[in-house]
Write a protein that holds these residues in place. Structure first.
Motif, PDB file in Angstrom:
ATOM      1  N   THR A 110       0.803  -1.224   0.000  1.00 21.51           N
ATOM      2  CA  THR A 110       0.000   0.000   0.000  1.00 21.51           C
ATOM      3  C   THR A 110       0.838   1.277   0.000  1.00 21.51           C
ATOM      4  N   LYS A 111       2.151   1.155   0.279  1.00 23.23           N
ATOM      5  CA  LYS A 111       2.998   2.340   0.328  1.00 23.23           C
ATOM      6  C   LYS A 111       4.304   2.087  -0.417  1.00 23.23           C
ATOM      7  N   VAL A 112       4.849   3.160  -0.988  1.00 23.07           N
ATOM      8  CA  VAL A 112       6.101   3.101  -1.739  1.00 23.07           C
ATOM      9  C   VAL A 112       7.001   4.242  -1.271  1.00 23.07           C
ATOM     10  N   ALA A 113       8.267   3.933  -0.987  1.00 22.87           N
ATOM     11  CA  ALA A 113       9.243   4.935  -0.573  1.00 22.87           C
ATOM     12  C   ALA A 113      10.252   5.151  -1.692  1.00 22.87           C
ATOM     13  N   TYR A 114      10.681   6.403  -1.894  1.00 22.28           N
ATOM     14  CA  TYR A 114      11.583   6.733  -2.995  1.00 22.28           C
ATOM     15  C   TYR A 114      12.131   8.146  -2.799  1.00 22.28           C
ATOM     16  N   PHE A 115      13.101   8.530  -3.618  1.00 18.77           N
ATOM     17  CA  PHE A 115      13.578   9.906  -3.655  1.00 18.77           C
ATOM     18  C   PHE A 115      12.732  10.687  -4.658  1.00 18.77           C
ATOM     19  N   ALA A 116      12.168  11.807  -4.216  1.00 24.32           N
ATOM     20  CA  ALA A 116      11.331  12.626  -5.089  1.00 24.32           C
ATOM     21  C   ALA A 116      12.183  13.330  -6.140  1.00 24.32           C
ATOM     22  N   LYS A 117      11.658  13.382  -7.349  1.00 21.48           N
ATOM     23  CA  LYS A 117      12.417  13.895  -8.497  1.00 21.48           C
ATOM     24  C   LYS A 117      12.763  15.379  -8.352  1.00 21.48           C
ATOM     25  N   LEU A 125      16.503   1.388   1.537  1.00 17.68           N
ATOM     26  CA  LEU A 125      15.192   1.709   2.084  1.00 17.68           C
ATOM     27  C   LEU A 125      14.438   0.428   2.416  1.00 17.68           C
ATOM     28  N   VAL A 126      13.841   0.368   3.613  1.00 15.85           N
ATOM     29  CA  VAL A 126      13.006  -0.764   4.018  1.00 15.85           C
ATOM     30  C   VAL A 126      11.764  -0.214   4.709  1.00 15.85           C
ATOM     31  N   LEU A 127      10.596  -0.589   4.216  1.00 14.02           N
ATOM     32  CA  LEU A 127       9.332  -0.217   4.839  1.00 14.02           C
ATOM     33  C   LEU A 127       8.817  -1.366   5.693  1.00 14.02           C
ATOM     34  N   SER A 128       8.146  -1.036   6.787  1.00 12.82           N
ATOM     35  CA  SER A 128       7.486  -2.070   7.586  1.00 12.82           C
ATOM     36  C   SER A 128       6.331  -2.654   6.781  1.00 12.82           C
ATOM     37  N   ASP A 129       5.753  -3.727   7.281  1.00 17.69           N
ATOM     38  CA  ASP A 129       4.721  -4.431   6.523  1.00 17.69           C
ATOM     39  C   ASP A 129       3.547  -3.522   6.196  1.00 17.69           C
ATOM     40  N   ASP A 130       3.125  -2.686   7.138  1.00 15.04           N
ATOM     41  CA  ASP A 130       2.001  -1.792   6.883  1.00 15.04           C
ATOM     42  C   ASP A 130       2.441  -0.439   6.347  1.00 15.04           C
ATOM     43  N   GLY A 131       3.746  -0.257   6.157  1.00 16.26           N
ATOM     44  CA  GLY A 131       4.256   0.993   5.626  1.00 16.26           C
ATOM     45  C   GLY A 131       4.303   2.130   6.621  1.00 16.26           C
ATOM     46  N   GLY A 132       4.007   1.864   7.891  1.00 17.18           N
ATOM     47  CA  GLY A 132       3.997   2.928   8.891  1.00 17.18           C
ATOM     48  C   GLY A 132       5.374   3.385   9.337  1.00 17.18           C
ATOM     49  N   ARG A 133       6.399   2.556   9.077  1.00 14.54           N
ATOM     50  CA  ARG A 133       7.767   2.885   9.456  1.00 14.54           C
ATOM     51  C   ARG A 133       8.678   2.719   8.254  1.00 14.54           C
ATOM     52  N   LEU A 134       9.673   3.591   8.158  1.00 12.62           N
ATOM     53  CA  LEU A 134      10.683   3.509   7.104  1.00 12.62           C
ATOM     54  C   LEU A 134      12.056   3.485   7.740  1.00 12.62           C
ATOM     55  N   ALA A 135      12.845   2.460   7.409  1.00 16.18           N
ATOM     56  CA  ALA A 135      14.236   2.381   7.862  1.00 16.18           C
ATOM     57  C   ALA A 135      15.139   2.785   6.700  1.00 16.18           C
ATOM     58  N   VAL A 136      16.052   3.686   6.975  1.00 16.19           N
ATOM     59  CA  VAL A 136      16.974   4.183   5.954  1.00 16.19           C
ATOM     60  C   VAL A 136      18.394   3.828   6.381  1.00 16.19           C
ATOM     61  N   GLY A 150      24.908   4.157   3.748  1.00 12.99           N
ATOM     62  CA  GLY A 150      26.195   3.527   3.536  1.00 12.99           C
ATOM     63  C   GLY A 150      26.302   2.255   4.350  1.00 12.99           C
ATOM     64  N   THR A 151      27.456   2.045   4.963  1.00 15.07           N
ATOM     65  CA  THR A 151      27.654   0.875   5.817  1.00 15.07           C
ATOM     66  C   THR A 151      27.592   1.265   7.294  1.00 15.07           C
ATOM     67  N   GLY A 152      27.057   2.462   7.559  1.00 11.68           N
ATOM     68  CA  GLY A 152      27.071   2.954   8.934  1.00 11.68           C
ATOM     69  C   GLY A 152      25.713   3.003   9.575  1.00 11.68           C
ATOM     70  N   GLN A 153      25.089   4.157   9.569  1.00  8.15           N
ATOM     71  CA  GLN A 153      23.931   4.440  10.398  1.00  8.15           C
ATOM     72  C   GLN A 153      22.615   3.979   9.763  1.00  8.15           C
ATOM     73  N   VAL A 154      21.663   3.620  10.638  1.00  8.86           N
ATOM     74  CA  VAL A 154      20.289   3.324  10.220  1.00  8.86           C
ATOM     75  C   VAL A 154      19.364   4.262  10.983  1.00  8.86           C
ATOM     76  N   ARG A 155      18.509   4.978  10.252  1.00 13.16           N
ATOM     77  CA  ARG A 155      17.551   5.885  10.866  1.00 13.16           C
ATOM     78  C   ARG A 155      16.139   5.379  10.614  1.00 13.16           C
ATOM     79  N   ILE A 156      15.278   5.499  11.630  1.00 16.54           N
ATOM     80  CA  ILE A 156      13.906   5.029  11.551  1.00 16.54           C
ATOM     81  C   ILE A 156      12.969   6.236  11.549  1.00 16.54           C
ATOM     82  N   PHE A 157      12.022   6.248  10.596  1.00 13.85           N
ATOM     83  CA  PHE A 157      11.091   7.370  10.448  1.00 13.85           C
ATOM     84  C   PHE A 157       9.643   6.897  10.517  1.00 13.85           C
ATOM     85  N   ASP A 158       8.787   7.784  11.032  1.00 15.89           N
ATOM     86  CA  ASP A 158       7.342   7.595  10.988  1.00 15.89           C
ATOM     87  C   ASP A 158       6.866   8.130   9.639  1.00 15.89           C
ATOM     88  N   THR A 159       6.240   7.275   8.837  1.00 16.76           N
ATOM     89  CA  THR A 159       5.876   7.715   7.479  1.00 16.76           C
ATOM     90  C   THR A 159       4.618   8.571   7.454  1.00 16.76           C
TER      91      THR A 159
END
Length: 311
Positions: free
Chosen positions: A90-97, A129-140, A143-152
């Protein structure tokens, strides 16, 4: 839930009709970007990202970047910009053009833009980019370092994972994340953290589990599942108590494991890819071992890269 990346060689097969439709007729089955031959440069991404629905319909993700940008903002023609599809499609994550900011689009709804600076200035082909199953969370993953979690829903950052931990996936309800970390003496630990980054549990799993990554984490935040291909078993493991809970024999269609996700209280879903380029999606009852074919499809013939729903 996960992004599933397939090579162009694997995808060079005709499109066939799905044998079985998924429960969400209008949900995204996978996103695809076309590959075009460019002489000495080989096959490069071209055209817009396309969303292939469970209904068979194709939609263009018109506001998504096609090729990745380098750290200086210039296009890197050899690789596409990252895209992720939520497990439920139901949700898609991407870089906006236009803004080059991370965006999360809800099918039939609007688009949430993450704040400027949500991702540091790095090459976009080093961003995962990884979205949770319901798309409510996005993990970014940066590189090979940090992972940040966002509320979509609003683009707010919920937490940051410690450096040195590798993101595996979200739990079934998106409330936790599963990571791995290299420990002493060439041992790999598994770690469960809240979506805000706080530690929940950490364990050094037995070889039966560690040798059969990736793992899927249930909504309870502690029960992990691994598929042992050599024995055709689903292994259940408790990260909190460091105990193997059971081994469930299963009989699956042909294919190599591409993704594993916990999609119900007693259900694990596997994506299996064949050498012919077909994706078999099966649901396993974790108590009885009963297997149900949820979906089967072959990706578009001209695809260079595919990002499929995981759940």
């Amino acid at each position: 839930m996960k992004v599933i990346l397939l090579t162009a060689a694997l995808l060079a097969v005709p499109l066939t009709a799905p044998a079985q439709a998924a429960p969400h007729h209008d949900a995204v089955r996978y996103a695809s970007i076309k590959g075009c031959d460019r002489g000495d440069d080989g096959r490069l991404p071209c055209g817009p990202w396309r969303l292939v629905m469970h209904s068979g319909e194709q939609r263009v993700l018109a506001d998504a970047q096609t090729v990745a940008l380098k750290a200086d903002g210039k296009p890197y023609k050899y690789l596409p910009a990252p895209v992720a599809v939520s497990g439920d499609g139901t949700k898609v994550a991407y870089f906006a053009k236009n803004s080059h900011r991370l965006a999360v689009r809800t099918l039939g709804g609007g688009v949430t833009l993450l704040p400027a600076g949500a991702v540091p200035r790095v090459p976009q082909y080093e961003v995962g980019l990884v979205l949770s199953d319901d798309g409510g969370r996005l993990a970014v993953t940066i590189g090979t370092g940090q992972v940040r979690i966002f509320d979509t829903s609003d683009g707010a950052r919920l937490g940051t994972l410690p450096r040195g931990e590798t993101l595996v996936d979200f739990s079934g309800d998106g409330g936790e994340v599963l990571t791995t970390v290299d420990a002493d003496e060439s041992v790999t630990d598994v770690v469960v953290r809240a979506d805000t980054g706080e530690l929940v549990s950490r364990a050094t799993p037995p070889q039966l589990v560690s040798a059969n990554m990736p793992l899927a984490l249930a909504a309870d935040g502690r029960t992990a599942a691994a598929f042992v291909a050599g024995k055709s078993q689903l292994v259940l493991y408790d990260v909190e108590t460091d105990q193997v809970l059971g081994r469930v024999p299963v009989k699956l269609p042909k294919g190599d494991l591409n993704a594993i996700d916990w999609t119900g209280d007693r259900q694990v879903t596997l994506h299996l890819t064949t050498q012919a380029g077909r994706m078999n999606v099966v649901q396993i009852d974790t108590e009885t071992g009963a297997v149900r074919l949820r979906d089967r499809y072959t990706v578009l013939k001209d695809s260079l890269v595919v990002a499929a729903c995981g759940g």
